[in-house]
Enzyme design. Sequence first.
Site, PDB file in Angstrom:
ATOM      1  N   ARG A  74      -1.715  22.455 -14.404  1.00  0.00           N
ATOM      2  CA  ARG A  74      -0.714  21.445 -14.768  1.00  0.00           C
ATOM      3  C   ARG A  74      -0.873  21.012 -16.226  1.00  0.00           C
ATOM      4  NH1 ARG A  74       1.603  16.322 -11.165  1.00  0.00           N
ATOM      5  NH2 ARG A  74       3.052  15.645 -12.757  1.00  0.00           N
ATOM      6  N   ARG A 109       0.812  -1.238   0.000  1.00  0.00           N
ATOM      7  CA  ARG A 109       0.000   0.000   0.000  1.00  0.00           C
ATOM      8  C   ARG A 109       0.841   1.281   0.000  1.00  0.00           C
ATOM      9  NH1 ARG A 109      -3.418  -3.098   3.282  1.00  0.00           N
ATOM     10  NH2 ARG A 109      -5.205  -3.758   2.032  1.00  0.00           N
ATOM     11  N   ASN A 154       1.289  20.242 -21.088  1.00  0.00           N
ATOM     12  CA  ASN A 154       1.012  19.424 -22.270  1.00  0.00           C
ATOM     13  C   ASN A 154       1.086  20.217 -23.575  1.00  0.00           C
ATOM     14  OD1 ASN A 154       0.517  17.095 -20.740  1.00  0.00           O
ATOM     15  ND2 ASN A 154      -1.555  17.801 -20.291  1.00  0.00           N
ATOM     16  N   HIS A 188       1.286  13.321 -29.301  1.00  0.00           N
ATOM     17  CA  HIS A 188       0.772  11.977 -29.024  1.00  0.00           C
ATOM     18  C   HIS A 188       0.235  11.318 -30.298  1.00  0.00           C
ATOM     19  CE1 HIS A 188       0.285  13.159 -24.535  1.00  0.00           C
ATOM     20  NE2 HIS A 188       1.489  12.691 -24.800  1.00  0.00           N
ATOM     21  N   HIS A 243      10.103  10.739 -27.765  1.00  0.00           N
ATOM     22  CA  HIS A 243       8.986  11.562 -27.295  1.00  0.00           C
ATOM     23  C   HIS A 243       9.278  13.070 -27.449  1.00  0.00           C
ATOM     24  CE1 HIS A 243       5.768  13.118 -24.850  1.00  0.00           C
ATOM     25  NE2 HIS A 243       6.654  13.686 -24.056  1.00  0.00           N
ATOM     26  N   HIS A 288       1.841  18.566 -26.794  1.00  0.00           N
ATOM     27  CA  HIS A 288       1.657  17.127 -26.587  1.00  0.00           C
ATOM     28  C   HIS A 288       0.407  16.559 -27.260  1.00  0.00           C
ATOM     29  CE1 HIS A 288       4.969  17.639 -23.906  1.00  0.00           C
ATOM     30  NE2 HIS A 288       4.933  16.387 -23.494  1.00  0.00           N
ATOM     31  N   LYS A 317       3.891  11.756 -11.206  1.00  0.00           N
ATOM     32  CA  LYS A 317       3.053  10.912 -12.074  1.00  0.00           C
ATOM     33  C   LYS A 317       3.803   9.599 -12.283  1.00  0.00           C
ATOM     34  CE  LYS A 317       0.524  14.063 -15.093  1.00  0.00           C
ATOM     35  NZ  LYS A 317       0.354  14.461 -16.505  1.00  0.00           N
ATOM     36  N   LYS A 366       8.359  23.799 -13.159  1.00  0.00           N
ATOM     37  CA  LYS A 366       7.508  22.611 -13.064  1.00  0.00           C
ATOM     38  C   LYS A 366       7.083  22.376 -11.606  1.00  0.00           C
ATOM     39  CE  LYS A 366       6.335  18.005 -14.188  1.00  0.00           C
ATOM     40  NZ  LYS A 366       6.512  16.728 -14.859  1.00  0.00           N
TER      41      LYS A 366
HETATM   42  N1  LIG Z   1       6.013  11.111 -14.960  1.00  0.00           N
HETATM   43  C1  LIG Z   1       6.034  12.152 -15.759  1.00  0.00           C
HETATM   44  O1  LIG Z   1       5.573  13.254 -15.405  1.00  0.00           O
HETATM   45  C2  LIG Z   1       6.631  12.011 -17.118  1.00  0.00           C
HETATM   46  C3  LIG Z   1       6.927  13.148 -17.869  1.00  0.00           C
HETATM   47  C4  LIG Z   1       7.542  12.981 -19.102  1.00  0.00           C
HETATM   48  C5  LIG Z   1       7.838  11.711 -19.556  1.00  0.00           C
HETATM   49  N2  LIG Z   1       7.528  10.627 -18.809  1.00  0.00           N
HETATM   50  C6  LIG Z   1       7.848   9.268 -19.263  1.00  0.00           C
HETATM   51  O2  LIG Z   1       9.245   9.169 -19.364  1.00  0.00           O
HETATM   52  C7  LIG Z   1       9.594   8.237 -20.388  1.00  0.00           C
HETATM   53  C8  LIG Z   1      10.632   8.850 -21.268  1.00  0.00           C
HETATM   54  O3  LIG Z   1      11.751   9.158 -20.477  1.00  0.00           O
HETATM   55  P1  LIG Z   1      13.213   9.193 -21.078  1.00  0.00           P
HETATM   56  O4  LIG Z   1      13.219  10.087 -22.252  1.00  0.00           O
HETATM   57  O5  LIG Z   1      14.128   9.447 -19.959  1.00  0.00           O
HETATM   58  O6  LIG Z   1      13.363   7.722 -21.694  1.00  0.00           O
HETATM   59  P2  LIG Z   1      14.111   6.406 -21.157  1.00  0.00           P
HETATM   60  O7  LIG Z   1      13.899   6.206 -19.733  1.00  0.00           O
HETATM   61  O8  LIG Z   1      13.688   5.319 -22.081  1.00  0.00           O
HETATM   62  O9  LIG Z   1      15.639   6.752 -21.428  1.00  0.00           O
HETATM   63  C9  LIG Z   1      16.092   6.963 -22.746  1.00  0.00           C
HETATM   64  C10 LIG Z   1      17.301   6.092 -23.061  1.00  0.00           C
HETATM   65  O10 LIG Z   1      18.447   6.617 -22.423  1.00  0.00           O
HETATM   66  C11 LIG Z   1      19.119   5.591 -21.682  1.00  0.00           C
HETATM   67  N3  LIG Z   1      19.810   6.260 -20.581  1.00  0.00           N
HETATM   68  C12 LIG Z   1      19.302   6.700 -19.423  1.00  0.00           C
HETATM   69  N4  LIG Z   1      20.230   7.381 -18.742  1.00  0.00           N
HETATM   70  C13 LIG Z   1      21.346   7.352 -19.469  1.00  0.00           C
HETATM   71  C14 LIG Z   1      22.655   7.880 -19.310  1.00  0.00           C
HETATM   72  N5  LIG Z   1      22.956   8.642 -18.261  1.00  0.00           N
HETATM   73  N6  LIG Z   1      23.579   7.625 -20.267  1.00  0.00           N
HETATM   74  C15 LIG Z   1      23.244   6.906 -21.383  1.00  0.00           C
HETATM   75  N7  LIG Z   1      22.041   6.400 -21.602  1.00  0.00           N
HETATM   76  C16 LIG Z   1      21.100   6.622 -20.663  1.00  0.00           C
HETATM   77  C17 LIG Z   1      18.016   4.673 -21.289  1.00  0.00           C
HETATM   78  O11 LIG Z   1      18.496   3.410 -20.924  1.00  0.00           O
HETATM   79  C18 LIG Z   1      17.177   4.671 -22.568  1.00  0.00           C
HETATM   80  O12 LIG Z   1      17.750   3.793 -23.503  1.00  0.00           O
HETATM   81  C19 LIG Z   1       8.308   7.894 -21.096  1.00  0.00           C
HETATM   82  O13 LIG Z   1       7.888   6.624 -20.691  1.00  0.00           O
HETATM   83  C20 LIG Z   1       7.339   8.960 -20.640  1.00  0.00           C
HETATM   84  O14 LIG Z   1       6.003   8.495 -20.596  1.00  0.00           O
HETATM   85  C21 LIG Z   1       6.934  10.756 -17.597  1.00  0.00           C
HETATM   86 ZN   LIG Z   2       6.516  15.231 -22.644  1.00  0.00          ZN
END
Ligand SMILES: NC(=O)c1ccc[n+]([C@@H]2O[C@H](COP(=O)([O-])OP(=O)(O)OC[C@H]3O[C@@H](n4cnc5c(N)ncnc54)[C@H](O)[C@@H]3O)[C@@H](O)[C@H]2O)c1
Ligand SMILES: [Zn+2]
Length: 351
Positions: A228, A112, A232, A239, A252, A235, A134, A214
């Site tokens: 908030r 939980r 987006n 999307h 992304h 976005h 999130k 943020k």
């Molecule tokens: N929670 C939120 O508010 C929020 C906001 C934006 C995005 N997201 C989510 O985040 C994700 C995208 O995040 P991301 O762009 O970090 O992608 P990711 O986590 O897939 O990382 C991108 C790539 O970089 C690699 N990587 C990570 N750190 C590294 C480093 N220091 N050196 C070399 N490689 C490295 C990872 O292994 C991966 O291959 C999506 O799933 C998206 O939905 C969430």
């Molecule tokens: Zn984004």
Amino acid sequence: MTIPILFQPKSSIDYEITIDELPCLRFDKKVAIITNPTVAKFHLETLLSKLEVKELHIVEIPDGEAYKNMESIEFILDKLFSFKLDRKSMLIAFGGGVIGDMTGFCASLYQRGIDFIQIPTTLLSQVDASVGGKTGVNNKYGKNLIGTFYQPKAVYIDPDFLDTLPSREFAAGVAEMIKIAVTFDADYFKYLQSADLGDKEMLKDAIARAVTIKADVVAKDEKESGIRAVLNYGHTFAHVIENETNYSRYLHGEAVSIGIIMANALAYKLGLLDEHAVKQIQSLLEHYDLPTEYMIEDIESFYEHFFLDKKSANDKITFVLPKGIGDFELRSDIDKKLIKDVLRDFGGKGE
Ligand SMILES: NC(=O)c1ccc[n+]([C@@H]2O[C@H](COP(=O)([O-])OP(=O)(O)OC[C@H]3O[C@@H](n4cnc5c(N)ncnc54)[C@H](O)[C@@H]3O)[C@@H](O)[C@H]2O)c1
Ligand SMILES: [Zn+2]
């Protein structure tokens, strides 16, 4: 540098975001680090050298958005039970947004809810995903459709981790910084126009400015019932682009860059943005090697896709549009024909 996130109304979930070299962290509890092999290869040793805990476990999930699903959550939770973590134990998210979102989700579910901290290692996760609580995973119906709002206890942002990040991934993070600058802060926009993000101090500063904005937005509207949603910007279009291209052609942040261009075209038609501002934003995106062009094959299908987005409440699409640089407007009253005119300008055929 430390940025507090102070929820309004006042609550007990406030936390701090530290932007600096990762400090030594000491926890008198069982801790499990959740990471992936890519991040572990480059940086796990550094993290381990800074960590002093009662009992340490490491869980690795294969790298990639394709693993951001319920199977990985089951896998992580199983591991946590096998380690006999208790309700006082803690998780550490060590990776990009994929790892961060999944770790937060597991933390919110395990017995939980247990504590977790974020140590983001991509620029996108440092300026965006790690802040705001999130959490979640994807399923066959779409991205991030399963999840929770669950705040970390702390976020540690160390720009040194970015040294190993591929340049495309870096640029994708910059797109989210530009998104924030255009909608909230004209000064920050100017800063990004002239900053050298290859310089560590400037990079740190640029990250801090995005995170401050943020944090402020999230503190005012944790569950995204109002302001908030401005995060987006770009976005709604992004999307659809990601979906149309099977989440494989663009990162992304790259899709967000194109989405910003499309949102701006709409803002221009509505008189919210002048030609000079449109050009300035496009040049800034291009300055960071982000894509700004996209060919819409079928405008009807593109338009219909808007309604599959979970943010299109009650069949209304809300567009976040810039009002000049540094301000925004939320619009859900835009004429269908005008939206389609904008889509047509991106090369679409159809009605
Ligand atoms: N929670 C939120 O508010 C929020 C906001 C934006 C995005 N997201 C989510 O985040 C994700 C995208 O995040 P991301 O762009 O970090 O992608 P990711 O986590 O897939 O990382 C991108 C790539 O970089 C690699 N990587 C990570 N750190 C590294 C480093 N220091 N050196 C070399 N490689 C490295 C990872 O292994 C991966 O291959 C999506 O799933 C998206 O939905 C969430
Ligand atoms: Zn984004």
